[in-house]
Design an enzyme around this catalytic site. Structure first.
Site, PDB file in Angstrom:
ATOM      1  N   SER A   1       0.796  -1.237   0.000  1.00 15.83           N
ATOM      2  CA  SER A   1       0.000   0.000   0.000  1.00 15.83           C
ATOM      3  C   SER A   1       0.824   1.281   0.000  1.00 15.83           C
ATOM      4  O   SER A   1       0.301   2.353  -0.282  1.00 15.83           O
ATOM      5  CB  SER A   1      -0.917   0.022   1.232  1.00 15.83           C
TER       6      SER A   1
ATOM      7  N   ASP B   1      -3.927   7.317   8.434  1.00 13.21           N
ATOM      8  CA  ASP B   1      -4.780   6.351   9.133  1.00 13.21           C
ATOM      9  C   ASP B   1      -3.914   5.489  10.047  1.00 13.21           C
ATOM     10  O   ASP B   1      -2.824   5.911  10.429  1.00 13.21           O
ATOM     11  CB  ASP B   1      -5.625   5.525   8.136  1.00 13.21           C
TER      12      ASP B   1
ATOM     13  N   HIS C   1      -0.712   4.397   7.513  1.00 11.98           N
ATOM     14  CA  HIS C   1      -0.167   5.073   6.338  1.00 11.98           C
ATOM     15  C   HIS C   1       0.132   6.545   6.584  1.00 11.98           C
ATOM     16  O   HIS C   1      -0.735   7.274   7.060  1.00 11.98           O
ATOM     17  CB  HIS C   1      -1.141   4.927   5.173  1.00 11.98           C
TER      18      HIS C   1
END
Ligand SMILES: *[C@@H]1O[C@H](CO)[C@@H](O)[C@H](O)[C@H]1NC(C)=O
Ligand SMILES: *[C@@H]1O[C@H](CO)[C@@H](O)[C@H](O)[C@H]1NC(C)=O
Length: 344
Positions: A37, A321, A324
């Site tokens: 990610s 979050d 991240h």
């Protein structure tokens, strides 16, 4: 002027100076991203998976608020590196059904949020394994060849830059949840072996330039702090990351000897993030602990789904979050990477 205004002006000037990513003429015609990610620009959107984020509040600061499937409030390192190398402003996801074929010669993204080097990781999180990302790359090479011819395609691949970010989810999720019940040194060796196989496959496909990212500072992520909430970082979790990163760096350095025409560089992401977290407030970050979205649930370990409980100014938060960094934090990290690795 009152003191508060002066302070704000000084801060704004500092922020402008600090966060400009240097632009370099490093002559890579294309960029390809693999892994997780940190680099995914939307490949999971087409999957039936729990691990996707193509809905608000993700993308809150991306071109006026578009949730593209990037795991942040704005751009991710794939985009920022493509921009700094003057390749293009954003790196499109290969899985985007609307991908413009004109994007092919300058590169695409194959990374998939939640993925890792360990197949247990991608299976558990229902995302694209590294092996399947390589299959996508092979399919891409076929399309590129059809578009620009064999000779041009080979030249693009050999001059291109590949960036790889993996092992974050393997260590933070698969290993930490006890899904590979072996001692960490053995697991770390496995991760390096899998990296080695991946790099060899890329080489066989004609790739000659790779930046292999370390993990993030896993114990300092809001979700990685876990049960020791309240303190800035969980050093036991960080120790795993440090051990793996050191093994990865050693392996990458050894490639120079075994395969001199393979330019693989170990890229330290761990320390640049750690420095942001431990630096003085001069960086402009007022919150280095909580994610901007997801409220103050420090160890929620879940993607943000609610529009309520967001911070007002993402640029003052290190984290978007539970796991991240914000675009602002990524800009500082990428600035460091470009200065160290993109020498012309
Ligand atoms: C990069 O290339 C551009 C266009 O060729 C040139 O104007 C510029 O001076 C170069 N910058 C550096 C730092 O070499
Ligand atoms: C290969 O690239 C050259 C130079 O950019 C271009 O002139 C040529 O048309 C390309 N070949 C094919 C088959 O597209």
């Amino acid at each position: 002027m009152d003191q508060l205004l002066i302070d704000r002006l000084v801060m704004a000037i500092l922020v402008l100076c600090v966060y400009r990513i240097p632009m370099v003429n490093a002559s890579y015609p294309a960029l390809f991203a693999f892994g997780d990610s940190i680099l995914d620009t939307g490949n999971n959107n087409v999957l039936v998976s729990i691990t996707k984020c193509n809905y608000p509040p993700y993308g809150r600061d991306f071109n006026g608020g578009i949730p593209t499937g990037r795991f942040s409030n704005g751009k991710v390192p794939s985009d920022l590196i493509a921009g700094a190398l003057k390749i293009k402003d954003t790196l499109p996801a290969y899985n985007d059904p609307k991908l413009d074929p004109k994007e092919l010669p300058t590169g695409v993204c194959f990374a998939s949020g939640g993925s890792g080097l360990d197949t247990l990781t991608s299976t558990f999180l229902e995302v694209i394994s590294i092996a399947d990302q390589l299959k996508m790359f092979k399919e891409y090479i076929g399309k590129l060849t059809a578009n620009v011819g064999q000779q041009n395609a080979s030249e693009i691949i050999s001059k291109s830059l590949v960036i790889l970010s993996a092992a974050n989810n393997d260590i933070a999720i698969t290993f930490s949840l006890g899904r590979r019940p072996i001692p960490f040194p053995a697991y770390s060796n496995l991760l390096v072996d899998w990296t080695s196989s991946f790099l060899k496959e890329l080489y066989a496909l004609g790739v000659r330039h790779v930046w292999a990212f370390s993990t993030l500072t896993l114990g300092c992520l809001p979700g990685g702090r876990g049960s020791v909430g309240g303190v800035l970082c969980n050093e036991a979790v960080n120790a795993f990351a440090v051990e793996f990163n050191s093994n990865l760096e050693k392996y990458v350095t050894s490639i120079k000897t075994t395969t001199p025409d393979y330019d693989v560089q170990y890229v330290d992401v761990y320390n640049p993030l750690r420095n942001i977290i431990s630096s003085s407030p001069v960086s402009g970050f007022t919150n280095k602990i909580n994610g901007c979205c997801g409220g103050n649930a420090v160890a929620s370990g879940e993607l943000c789904t609610s529009l309520t409980g967001q911070c007002t100014d993402t640029s003052t938060y290190v984290f978007w979050d539970f796991a991240h960094p914000t675009q602002r934090a990524y800009e500082i990290i990428v600035s460091d990477i470009i200065q160290k690795h993109a020498q012309q």
